[in-house]
Motif scaffolding. Structure first.
Motif, PDB file in Angstrom:
ATOM      1  N   ASP A 154       0.833  -1.191   0.000  1.00 49.03           N
ATOM      2  CA  ASP A 154       0.000   0.000   0.000  1.00 49.03           C
ATOM      3  C   ASP A 154       0.879   1.256   0.000  1.00 49.03           C
ATOM      4  OD1 ASP A 154      -1.777   2.052   0.498  1.00 49.03           O
ATOM      5  OD2 ASP A 154      -2.758   1.090   2.192  1.00 49.03           O
ATOM      6  N   PRO A 155       0.714   2.182  -0.966  1.00 50.24           N
ATOM      7  CA  PRO A 155       1.549   3.381  -1.032  1.00 50.24           C
ATOM      8  C   PRO A 155       1.382   4.319   0.157  1.00 50.24           C
ATOM      9  CG  PRO A 155      -0.283   3.550  -2.586  1.00 50.24           C
ATOM     10  CD  PRO A 155      -0.270   2.136  -2.068  1.00 50.24           C
ATOM     11  N   GLN A 156       0.307   4.145   0.935  1.00 48.91           N
ATOM     12  CA  GLN A 156       0.082   5.022   2.081  1.00 48.91           C
ATOM     13  C   GLN A 156       1.148   4.825   3.162  1.00 48.91           C
ATOM     14  OE1 GLN A 156      -3.165   6.871   2.163  1.00 48.91           O
ATOM     15  NE2 GLN A 156      -2.042   8.153   3.603  1.00 48.91           N
ATOM     16  N   TRP A 157       1.717   3.628   3.238  1.00 46.88           N
ATOM     17  CA  TRP A 157       2.674   3.315   4.298  1.00 46.88           C
ATOM     18  C   TRP A 157       4.080   3.607   3.797  1.00 46.88           C
ATOM     19  CZ3 TRP A 157       0.821   1.472   9.067  1.00 46.88           C
ATOM     20  CH2 TRP A 157      -0.573   1.299   9.092  1.00 46.88           C
ATOM     21  N   ALA A 158       4.337   4.902   3.555  1.00 49.09           N
ATOM     22  CA  ALA A 158       5.586   5.307   2.923  1.00 49.09           C
ATOM     23  C   ALA A 158       6.078   6.622   3.496  1.00 49.09           C
ATOM     24  CB  ALA A 158       5.390   5.442   1.405  1.00 49.09           C
ATOM     25  N   VAL A 159       7.370   6.865   3.299  1.00 48.24           N
ATOM     26  CA  VAL A 159       8.007   8.148   3.596  1.00 48.24           C
ATOM     27  C   VAL A 159       8.511   8.674   2.259  1.00 48.24           C
ATOM     28  CG1 VAL A 159       9.847   9.340   4.829  1.00 48.24           C
ATOM     29  CG2 VAL A 159       8.651   7.412   5.917  1.00 48.24           C
ATOM     30  N   GLY A 160       7.880   9.742   1.761  1.00 44.52           N
ATOM     31  CA  GLY A 160       8.170  10.161   0.399  1.00 44.52           C
ATOM     32  C   GLY A 160       7.703   9.083  -0.558  1.00 44.52           C
ATOM     33  N   ASP A 161       8.588   8.681  -1.470  1.00 44.37           N
ATOM     34  CA  ASP A 161       8.228   7.628  -2.409  1.00 44.37           C
ATOM     35  C   ASP A 161       8.818   6.278  -2.022  1.00 44.37           C
ATOM     36  OD1 ASP A 161      10.887   8.144  -2.896  1.00 44.37           O
ATOM     37  OD2 ASP A 161      10.697   8.316  -5.075  1.00 44.37           O
ATOM     38  N   LYS A 162       9.302   6.150  -0.773  1.00 45.79           N
ATOM     39  CA  LYS A 162       9.907   4.909  -0.299  1.00 45.79           C
ATOM     40  C   LYS A 162       9.006   4.270   0.760  1.00 45.79           C
ATOM     41  CE  LYS A 162      13.774   5.379  -2.656  1.00 45.79           C
ATOM     42  NZ  LYS A 162      13.490   6.659  -3.336  1.00 45.79           N
TER      43      LYS A 162
ATOM     44  N   GLU B 288       2.382  16.589   5.622  1.00 44.74           N
ATOM     45  CA  GLU B 288       3.006  17.523   4.685  1.00 44.74           C
ATOM     46  C   GLU B 288       3.421  18.778   5.443  1.00 44.74           C
ATOM     47  OE1 GLU B 288       1.370  18.027   0.777  1.00 44.74           O
ATOM     48  OE2 GLU B 288       0.018  16.317   1.025  1.00 44.74           O
ATOM     49  N   PRO B 289       4.534  18.681   6.197  1.00 45.98           N
ATOM     50  CA  PRO B 289       4.979  19.826   6.998  1.00 45.98           C
ATOM     51  C   PRO B 289       5.453  20.972   6.118  1.00 45.98           C
ATOM     52  CG  PRO B 289       6.604  18.060   7.055  1.00 45.98           C
ATOM     53  CD  PRO B 289       5.401  17.515   6.368  1.00 45.98           C
ATOM     54  N   PRO B 290       5.293  22.205   6.573  1.00 45.04           N
ATOM     55  CA  PRO B 290       5.742  23.361   5.790  1.00 45.04           C
ATOM     56  C   PRO B 290       7.238  23.267   5.483  1.00 45.04           C
ATOM     57  CG  PRO B 290       4.368  24.049   7.636  1.00 45.04           C
ATOM     58  CD  PRO B 290       4.648  22.592   7.834  1.00 45.04           C
ATOM     59  N   GLY B 291       7.577  23.527   4.242  1.00 45.48           N
ATOM     60  CA  GLY B 291       8.982  23.525   3.852  1.00 45.48           C
ATOM     61  C   GLY B 291       9.552  22.168   3.509  1.00 45.48           C
ATOM     62  N   ALA B 292       8.785  21.096   3.732  1.00 49.82           N
ATOM     63  CA  ALA B 292       9.296  19.755   3.438  1.00 49.82           C
ATOM     64  C   ALA B 292       9.359  19.541   1.929  1.00 49.82           C
ATOM     65  CB  ALA B 292       8.405  18.700   4.076  1.00 49.82           C
ATOM     66  N   THR B 293      10.325  18.739   1.504  1.00 51.63           N
ATOM     67  CA  THR B 293      10.498  18.482   0.069  1.00 51.63           C
ATOM     68  C   THR B 293       9.693  17.281  -0.408  1.00 51.63           C
ATOM     69  OG1 THR B 293      12.477  17.169   0.547  1.00 51.63           O
ATOM     70  CG2 THR B 293      12.802  19.511   0.071  1.00 51.63           C
ATOM     71  N   PHE B 294       9.098  16.526   0.525  1.00 54.67           N
ATOM     72  CA  PHE B 294       8.270  15.383   0.140  1.00 54.67           C
ATOM     73  C   PHE B 294       7.282  15.101   1.261  1.00 54.67           C
ATOM     74  CE2 PHE B 294      12.232  13.781   1.994  1.00 54.67           C
ATOM     75  CZ  PHE B 294      11.757  13.041   3.056  1.00 54.67           C
ATOM     76  N   PRO B 295       6.130  14.514   0.934  1.00 56.87           N
ATOM     77  CA  PRO B 295       5.155  14.170   1.974  1.00 56.87           C
ATOM     78  C   PRO B 295       5.568  12.906   2.714  1.00 56.87           C
ATOM     79  CG  PRO B 295       4.336  13.485  -0.155  1.00 56.87           C
ATOM     80  CD  PRO B 295       5.628  14.210  -0.421  1.00 56.87           C
ATOM     81  N   VAL B 296       5.149  12.809   3.969  1.00 62.27           N
ATOM     82  CA  VAL B 296       5.374  11.609   4.779  1.00 62.27           C
ATOM     83  C   VAL B 296       4.016  10.943   4.952  1.00 62.27           C
ATOM     84  CG1 VAL B 296       6.324  10.664   6.915  1.00 62.27           C
ATOM     85  CG2 VAL B 296       7.300  12.755   5.943  1.00 62.27           C
ATOM     86  N   HIS B 297       3.631  10.135   3.966  1.00 58.53           N
ATOM     87  CA  HIS B 297       2.294   9.537   3.975  1.00 58.53           C
ATOM     88  C   HIS B 297       2.068   8.683   5.220  1.00 58.53           C
ATOM     89  CE1 HIS B 297       1.839  10.922  -0.121  1.00 58.53           C
ATOM     90  NE2 HIS B 297       2.921  10.266  -0.500  1.00 58.53           N
ATOM     91  N   LEU B 298       3.134   8.110   5.755  1.00 56.20           N
ATOM     92  CA  LEU B 298       3.004   7.272   6.951  1.00 56.20           C
ATOM     93  C   LEU B 298       2.287   8.007   8.075  1.00 56.20           C
ATOM     94  CD1 LEU B 298       3.937   4.571   8.399  1.00 56.20           C
ATOM     95  CD2 LEU B 298       5.856   5.940   9.263  1.00 56.20           C
ATOM     96  N   LEU B 299       2.482   9.332   8.154  1.00 55.77           N
ATOM     97  CA  LEU B 299       1.898  10.102   9.253  1.00 55.77           C
ATOM     98  C   LEU B 299       0.382  10.235   9.132  1.00 55.77           C
ATOM     99  CD1 LEU B 299       4.631  12.861   9.606  1.00 55.77           C
ATOM    100  CD2 LEU B 299       4.295  10.828  11.035  1.00 55.77           C
TER     101      LEU B 299
END
Length: 265
Positions: A22-30, A135-146
């Protein structure tokens, strides 16, 4: 959003088990390392059967990051005893191995420890801790895990987010599954790989992929949030160690893990 149980479902196949990552359990695209361990451990648990229903020790070496989608998990029985059984498992995608695990299965309970030399850490109350956004301000990628695992961290360990890197090499806080599901031995593997990595709190921007992670599951967790601490002893030669510990709402130590991760600024 899939529940943890849905996201780690495995199906018997001719050569082992299949799963759909499941792509939701990821940090960025990993995809998250603890999530991959949990998928593997669910396949091993299915192979072990009711005589050894819980993982009690899991060591995983991460070889290459899989993409969301179909994977296979092959499970090899190494030894079966009365109180434990050992297995080797491989998670692969498109015929290429992504993670290799050695898993010991046994039975967990919620009995009090015969002896403990590790006190429960003192942290602010859960409602005084900061809920990390995906999706914290200034982050370069989303942390979907959160979005699926709530992380509420001690504000004193988050000074790096305000331009003041920490010097302690540690974080602490509370973890909950966002859908309200209680923690179990398999989902504890996700909790043992919390975010952010220690390198980020020290002011090192970049990916911190796990090389190897060893987890010990100690007992069945009580309902409610987990209290989490993680710290590093040293960052050197492009690698760091991280040691995580989890306590449940009864103040019982439920799981521990040590990992070696790369530091890639």
């Amino acid at each position: 959003m899939q529940s943890f149980s849905e996201a780690t479902t495995v199906h018997p196949a001719a050569d082992g088990y299949t799963a759909d990552l499941d792509p939701q359990w990821a940090v960025g695209d990993k995809l998250h390392g603890g999530y991959l361990m949990a998928v593997t451990a669910r396949a091993v648990t299915a192979a072990a059967g009711p005589a050894h229903p819980h993982p009690i020790a899991v060591t995983t070496t991460f070889l290459r990051p899989p993409q969301p989608g179909p994977v296979t998990v092959t499970v090899e029985s190494l030894r079966t005893g009365r109180s434990s059984a050992q297995f080797r498992a491989r998670l692969a995608q498109d015929g290429s191995p992504c993670a290799e695990s050695l898993v010991t299965q046994g039975t967990l309970d919620d009995a009090a420890p015969w002896w403990s030399g590790l006190p429960v850490p003192t942290l602010p109350a859960e409602d005084e801790c900061y809920l990390l956004p995906s999706e914290p301000p200034g982050a370069t990628f989303p942390v979907h895990l959160l979005d699926v695992v709530e992380h509420r961290l001690d504000p004193t360990t988050l000074t790096f987010a305000m331009g003041h890197p920490s010097t302690t090499g540690q974080i602490g806080g509370y973890l909950r599954l966002a859908d309200g599901t209680d923690w179990d031995p398999l989902s504890l593997l996700v909790a043992l790989d919390p975010t952010p990595p220690i390198s980020l709190t020290l002011g090192i921007q970049g990916w911190a992929p796990t090389i190897s992670l060893t987890a010990y599951l100690r007992r069945l967790p009580a309902p409610g949030p987990l209290l989490m601490t993680m710290q590093s002893a040293e960052v050197t030669s492009g690698r760091m160690d991280e040691t995580a510990q989890l306590w449940d709402t009864k103040g019982a130590l439920v799981a521990q893990a040590t990992q070696l991760a790369a530091v890639r600024p």
